[in-house]
Design a protein around this motif. Structure first.
Motif, short mmCIF file in Angstrom:
data_model
loop_
_atom_site.label_atom_id
_atom_site.label_comp_id
_atom_site.label_asym_id
_atom_site.label_seq_id
_atom_site.Cartn_x
_atom_site.Cartn_y
_atom_site.Cartn_z
N MET A 202 0.84 -1.21 0.00
CA MET A 202 0.00 0.00 0.00
C MET A 202 0.87 1.25 0.00
O MET A 202 1.91 1.32 0.64
N LEU A 203 0.43 2.21 -0.73
CA LEU A 203 1.21 3.43 -0.84
C LEU A 203 0.80 4.43 0.24
O LEU A 203 -0.38 4.61 0.51
N SER A 204 1.81 5.05 0.82
CA SER A 204 1.51 6.03 1.88
C SER A 204 0.83 7.25 1.29
O SER A 204 0.83 7.48 0.08
N GLU A 205 0.26 8.00 2.20
CA GLU A 205 -0.43 9.22 1.80
C GLU A 205 0.46 10.13 0.96
O GLU A 205 0.06 10.62 -0.09
N ARG A 206 1.69 10.29 1.44
CA ARG A 206 2.56 11.23 0.75
C ARG A 206 2.95 10.75 -0.64
O ARG A 206 3.05 11.51 -1.58
N ARG A 207 3.13 9.47 -0.74
CA ARG A 207 3.49 8.93 -2.07
C ARG A 207 2.38 9.22 -3.07
O ARG A 207 2.62 9.56 -4.22
N LEU A 208 1.15 9.05 -2.61
CA LEU A 208 0.03 9.36 -3.49
C LEU A 208 0.05 10.84 -3.87
O LEU A 208 -0.21 11.21 -5.01
N GLU A 209 0.38 11.63 -2.87
CA GLU A 209 0.46 13.07 -3.12
C GLU A 209 1.53 13.36 -4.18
O GLU A 209 1.34 14.19 -5.06
N VAL A 210 2.62 12.66 -4.08
CA VAL A 210 3.69 12.84 -5.07
C VAL A 210 3.18 12.43 -6.45
O VAL A 210 3.40 13.14 -7.44
N LEU A 211 2.49 11.33 -6.52
CA LEU A 211 1.95 10.89 -7.81
C LEU A 211 1.02 11.94 -8.38
O LEU A 211 1.10 12.31 -9.55
N ARG A 212 0.16 12.43 -7.52
CA ARG A 212 -0.77 13.47 -8.00
C ARG A 212 0.00 14.66 -8.55
O ARG A 212 -0.31 15.19 -9.62
N ALA A 213 1.01 15.06 -7.81
CA ALA A 213 1.81 16.21 -8.25
C ALA A 213 2.47 15.93 -9.59
O ALA A 213 2.50 16.78 -10.48
N ILE A 214 2.99 14.73 -9.74
CA ILE A 214 3.64 14.38 -11.00
C ILE A 214 2.65 14.46 -12.15
O ILE A 214 2.92 15.05 -13.19
N VAL A 215 1.49 13.86 -11.95
CA VAL A 215 0.49 13.87 -13.00
C VAL A 215 0.12 15.30 -13.35
O VAL A 215 0.11 15.70 -14.53
N GLN A 216 -0.17 16.09 -12.35
CA GLN A 216 -0.58 17.47 -12.62
C GLN A 216 0.49 18.24 -13.36
O GLN A 216 0.22 18.92 -14.35
N ASP A 217 1.71 18.13 -12.88
CA ASP A 217 2.80 18.87 -13.53
C ASP A 217 3.02 18.38 -14.95
O ASP A 217 3.20 19.18 -15.87
N TYR A 218 2.98 17.10 -15.12
CA TYR A 218 3.25 16.56 -16.45
C TYR A 218 2.17 16.97 -17.44
O TYR A 218 2.44 17.33 -18.57
#
Lengths: 338, 338
Positions: free
Chosen positions: A1-17
DNA sequence: CCTGGCACTCTTCCGTTTCGAGTGCCAGCT
DNA sequence: AGCTGGCACTCGAAACGGAAGAGTGCCAGG
């Protein structure tokens, strides 16, 4: 399971990309988003995310980009549907309200959707399977030639020419028209066949072949036209990504020209919930780097057809989903009114 | 005036350039064509052709490419129309013969044309201006709501919903339907207005507003639909030239999505002779590096609509013109039969 | 578990060089 | 005159090479 922050990082990556269209690195991430941790930490998280298959790097020394799986997670868990602004909603309504007939409604919808999402829009004509007969008209073209016109309750009109072997009298035609209409008007397509089966018997023997011919054509039309038509627009928007995948634009254009592909694209789920198919989740090879956002629309509670957009996997999902949903709603309203 | 040989050189340049898509030099020319003179001579001819504006060189030290003016001369004087092979003609016929209604005819035509020419095909629906009324149908949707269906002799069907202020009786409707049809069936669109002008007067005062409403909608439909619809196909073929003008494909796609532009594209000359508009001869900026080959088609002697293809100025004019002409003929036949 | 530091890896960018296709022009030939 | 072969010249395209920079992975320390 991915931690909260990791998900946040993924979200940030998607948004930026999605925003920059360029691979995003750890440094840029921490600068643009308040993650509260250092680039090094983000790097570790990224390593994990990559191991799990959510992101990937194009080459060893570049930033990360989301994979299909990453987008999937983003859409399912991280992103909401972004509601449109009041101005946008007003614009939709205004634009659709001027429609004069069904073709026009579909045409306007497709243009609207393309403009709103800046992507390729696809709108399916209201389906005949679930619609019912509003009227059947028979017109003499020549002594032994009849035109059949079928009008549905969604406003669609189909016509067929019928070659009868022998001349058909005007009175016979009027008789047939009256009987036919009294039996099938208001009925669903699927229910029609048994209702007209015995019609020929109530006519003179001489006229039966013609009557049978008309019935055969009618039933054929009902079945054939179930394979529904589609309208497409905004193909020029594909070129916006041209510089990223120049070799991909061709198969996409090709795929979009095939009715069958488009139908499958929209048609899979028949309920009216929104579907998002991402990259390789699409069955068609040419569409492997595109995503499809589709939703059913209809005049009432029931979806009679679907509409949606096709764009690069790297798209603004929340915004696109919001636009698609909003347009579907308004089209449904327009359809219910007419 | 250009000598015979110079024209021959121009023809060779056009042919080679169309084939290879690369600027063609004097040496290559003499090798591939039996001009009977040396490269040096050809160079001199080329210098003259360039001075006259028929060819140009992209940069100082490259071969020559034809200019729009060069293509124009080629089309007007040097190229014939290449007839199709028997097999191709048979294929056309087979492909078009299966059509089931007007939409289908147009749809098949556009696909056929795109495939045959490997370019973008444009087909205009048979025009309403020159067509006549086959039948007018009125259907009650609700007490104060009527659907108007207009059927033309080209097989086209238009429908409109009409909101009447007051309920309209079934008998009134039938009466109106009968009178309307007896007056307008078989008439040209342009002739209709004066024929129905006095119709309201023969109805009860109470019903006149509704009758007037119906008439107004009918006339409106006749006028509106004169601005005709268009079907387009083969956009994927644009990408074949992608590598040559990658920045040009976008405006082309955009231009092609505008009905009005397409209509103007086809519509300029209203007779049924073939039109070739080359590069800057097109009014639209986005289409400055494309050529349009269009021709009228119709069921009889008279052209009722146009069809054609849009491709790069560097196209195989004889072949394209042959295909366009052949398809137009067969479509005309199909239309005449139905 | 987070962070700063550091070495390493690639891609991208840019300036330079080389290569070759193609031209223009000229002198000579028919 | 008109055609031809020869030759010098131009200029884009491709090949090369080095420098810059972004980004990573890993490690030791807080």
């Amino acid at each position: 399971m991915l931690s909260e922050r990791r998900l946040e990082v993924l979200r940030a990556i998607v948004q930026d990309y999605v925003g920059t269209e360029e691979p995003v690195g750890s440094k840029a991430l921490t600068e643009r988003h308040k993650l509260g941790v250092s680039p090094a930490t983000v790097r570790n998280d990224m390593a994990v995310l990559e191991e799990e298959g959510y992101i990937a790097q194009p080459h060893t020394s570049a930033g990360r980009i989301p994979t299909d799986k990453g987008y999937r997670l983003f859409v399912d868990k991280l992103a909401g549907v972004k509601p449109l602004s009041a101005a946008e909603r007003r614009a939709i309504q205004n634009f659709l309200d001027g429609a004069v007939d069904l073709d026009d409604v579909v045409g306007r919808t497709v243009r609207l959707l393309a403009q709103l999402t800046r992507q390729v829009a696809v709108v399916q004509y209201p389906s005949l399977t679930r619609s019912s007969v509003r009227h059947v008209e028979l017109l003499p073209l020549a002594p032994a030639r009849i035109m059949l016109v079928l009008i549905t309750d969604t406003g669609r009109v189909e016509q067929r020419n019928i070659d009868c072997l022998a001349p058909v009298g005007e009175t016979v035609l009027a008789d047939l028209r009256a009987r036919l209409n009294s039996r099938v008007v208001g009925r669903r397509f699927a229910d029609v066949p048994p209702l007209v089966q015995d019609l020929p018997e109530s006519f003179e023997v001489d006229d039966r072949p013609a009557v049978s011919g008309v019935l055969a054509t009618l039933l054929e039309t009902l079945v054939e036209e179930t394979e529904e038509r589609i309208m497409l627009g905004g193909a020029a928007n594909l070129t916006r990504f041209n510089h990223d995948f120049p070799l991909t634009i061709r198969p996409v254009l090709e795929a979009l020209e095939e009715q069958m592909v488009l139908l499958k694209l929209l048609g899979e789920a028949k309920d009216s919930t929104m579907t998002v198919r991402i990259g390789h989740e699409n069955f068609h090879e040419g569409l492997n780097s595109t995503s499809v956002v589709a939703v059913g629309y209809g005049s009432g509670d029931e979806a009679v057809a679907k509409l949606g957009v096709v764009g690069p996997t790297r798209m603004d999902y929340p915004g696109t989903m919001g636009a698609v949903r909003a347009v579907a709603r308004y089209v449904g309203q327009i359809l219910a009114e007419s």
